[in-house]
Write a protein that holds these residues in place. Structure first.
Motif, PDB file in Angstrom:
ATOM      1  N   ARG A  30       0.677  -1.339   0.193  1.00  0.00           N
ATOM      2  CA  ARG A  30      -0.026   0.064   0.138  1.00  0.00           C
ATOM      3  C   ARG A  30       0.755   1.153   0.106  1.00  0.00           C
ATOM      4  NH1 ARG A  30      -4.418  -0.537   4.394  1.00  0.00           N
ATOM      5  NH2 ARG A  30      -4.676   1.584   3.912  1.00  0.00           N
ATOM      6  N   ARG A  31       1.953   1.160   0.201  1.00  0.00           N
ATOM      7  CA  ARG A  31       3.121   2.224   0.215  1.00  0.00           C
ATOM      8  C   ARG A  31       2.802   3.356   1.108  1.00  0.00           C
ATOM      9  NH1 ARG A  31       4.342   2.988  -6.302  1.00  0.00           N
ATOM     10  NH2 ARG A  31       4.876   0.675  -6.731  1.00  0.00           N
ATOM     11  N   LEU A  32       2.374   2.990   2.348  1.00  0.00           N
ATOM     12  CA  LEU A  32       2.046   4.103   3.435  1.00  0.00           C
ATOM     13  C   LEU A  32       3.443   4.725   3.749  1.00  0.00           C
ATOM     14  CD1 LEU A  32      -1.036   2.796   5.341  1.00  0.00           C
ATOM     15  CD2 LEU A  32      -0.809   4.097   3.227  1.00  0.00           C
ATOM     16  N   SER A  33       3.697   5.902   4.442  1.00  0.00           N
ATOM     17  CA  SER A  33       4.640   6.401   4.634  1.00  0.00           C
ATOM     18  C   SER A  33       5.093   5.818   6.045  1.00  0.00           C
ATOM     19  CB  SER A  33       4.308   7.980   5.147  1.00  0.00           C
ATOM     20  OG  SER A  33       3.750   7.984   6.230  1.00  0.00           O
ATOM     21  N   PRO A  34       6.408   5.934   6.147  1.00  0.00           N
ATOM     22  CA  PRO A  34       7.174   5.271   7.425  1.00  0.00           C
ATOM     23  C   PRO A  34       6.314   5.938   8.671  1.00  0.00           C
ATOM     24  CG  PRO A  34       8.915   5.990   5.952  1.00  0.00           C
ATOM     25  CD  PRO A  34       7.625   6.681   5.235  1.00  0.00           C
ATOM     26  N   TRP A 211      -3.673  10.268   6.040  1.00  0.00           N
ATOM     27  CA  TRP A 211      -4.768  10.235   5.532  1.00  0.00           C
ATOM     28  C   TRP A 211      -4.563  10.351   3.748  1.00  0.00           C
ATOM     29  CZ3 TRP A 211      -8.501   7.888   7.913  1.00  0.00           C
ATOM     30  CH2 TRP A 211      -8.822   8.321   9.232  1.00  0.00           C
ATOM     31  N   ARG A 212      -3.750  11.180   3.190  1.00  0.00           N
ATOM     32  CA  ARG A 212      -3.429  11.294   1.847  1.00  0.00           C
ATOM     33  C   ARG A 212      -2.696  10.078   1.669  1.00  0.00           C
ATOM     34  NH1 ARG A 212       1.022  11.917  -1.257  1.00  0.00           N
ATOM     35  NH2 ARG A 212       0.572  13.184  -2.992  1.00  0.00           N
ATOM     36  N   ASP A 213      -1.797   9.212   2.179  1.00  0.00           N
ATOM     37  CA  ASP A 213      -1.308   7.975   1.872  1.00  0.00           C
ATOM     38  C   ASP A 213      -2.270   6.959   1.538  1.00  0.00           C
ATOM     39  OD1 ASP A 213       1.471   8.608   1.683  1.00  0.00           O
ATOM     40  OD2 ASP A 213       1.722   8.265   3.917  1.00  0.00           O
TER      41      ASP A 213
END
Length: 246
Positions: A30-34, A211-213
């Motif tokens: 899902r490539r969410l931020s760290p 939320w943007r991620d």
């Protein structure tokens, strides 16, 4: 407390491994931020700790076990907003576990968390502030937390940084430097300028980024502010959101 058996230790170790698989999923697939992954890790650690006190594993948890965890962390002084975030993280994990790991059910499904008091954007012009104080918008109109976080960040930039509507919708993620508190906006004639952004605006943007991620869902969209489908917001969409608040 009855003595722990090796089989229980093994099951707890398995649950921790399941959490790690889920964290890997949201980070890689899902490539969410760290930072977002770190928040999920913290929330899920609270879940496993609370279930461990009840001598139950995540796989065997029921809605009643979840309720007891909620009661426990609420007594520790967790705010309603933080508790709502915890529940969201837990639901995400269990949804993954049911579909990927063979868990029998999602004990968080349908679990109602506390109502989060929705605050108005903190920095507005006097006229806009008057409009919002006289607001008749219902919670259904304001909608979910993701839109609330996005709208607050947008309004902060519009009114405290003094950017134009076209400049706001044209912003890309890399145009904003949260560390130095500034943003590069492009105005008429494709002329760029640097505008300072205050600490309130920085905090609002940071609150929106996780939320943007989620909304971006792995796409390569560069826009700072996204619509529900993960695309760039239009000027008309921003105007409609302001109308919703007013």
């Amino acid at each position: 407390m009855r003595p722990e058996t090796p089989s229980e230790q093994e099951r707890e170790s398995t649950c921790q491994a399941h959490v790690e698989r889920y964290l890997s999923h949201i980070a890689v697939e899902r490539r969410l931020s760290p930072n977002t992954v770190s928040s999920y890790r913290h929330d899920l650690a609270s879940l496993l700790e609370g279930l461990g006190i009840q001598e139950i594993t995540a796989q065997d948890a029921t809605p009643e076990h979840i309720r007891q965890v909620v009661i426990r962390i609420r007594k520790q002084g967790l705010s309603a907003a933080s508790l709502a975030r915890h529940l969201s993280s837990w639901r995400g994990f269990y949804t993954f576990a049911v579909h990927r790991l063979g868990y029998p059910n999602n004990p968080c499904a349908g679990f109602k968390g506390p109502k989060v008091r929705r605050k108005l954007p903190q920095t507005l012009t006097p006229d806009a502030c008057t409009q919002l104080l006289d607001s008749r918008a219902s919670p259904a109109q304001i909608e979910d937390d993701s839109l609330l976080a996005r709208d607050r960040a947008m309004f902060e930039l519009l009114y405290s940084a003094g950017v134009r509507l076209s400049e706001l919708t044209g912003l890309n993620l890399h145009d904003v430097d949260l560390k130095d508190g500034q943003a590069r906006v492009t105005g008429k004639g494709s002329k760029s300028r640097i505008v300072p952004i205050g600490s309130c605006t920085v905090r609002a943007i940071k609150a929106w980024l996780p939320w943007r991620d989620i909304i971006r869902n792995g796409s390569d969209e560069k826009a700072l502010f996204l619509n529900r489908r993960g695309g760039r917001l239009t000027q008309r969409s921003v105007q409609l959101r302001l109308d919703t608040w007013a």
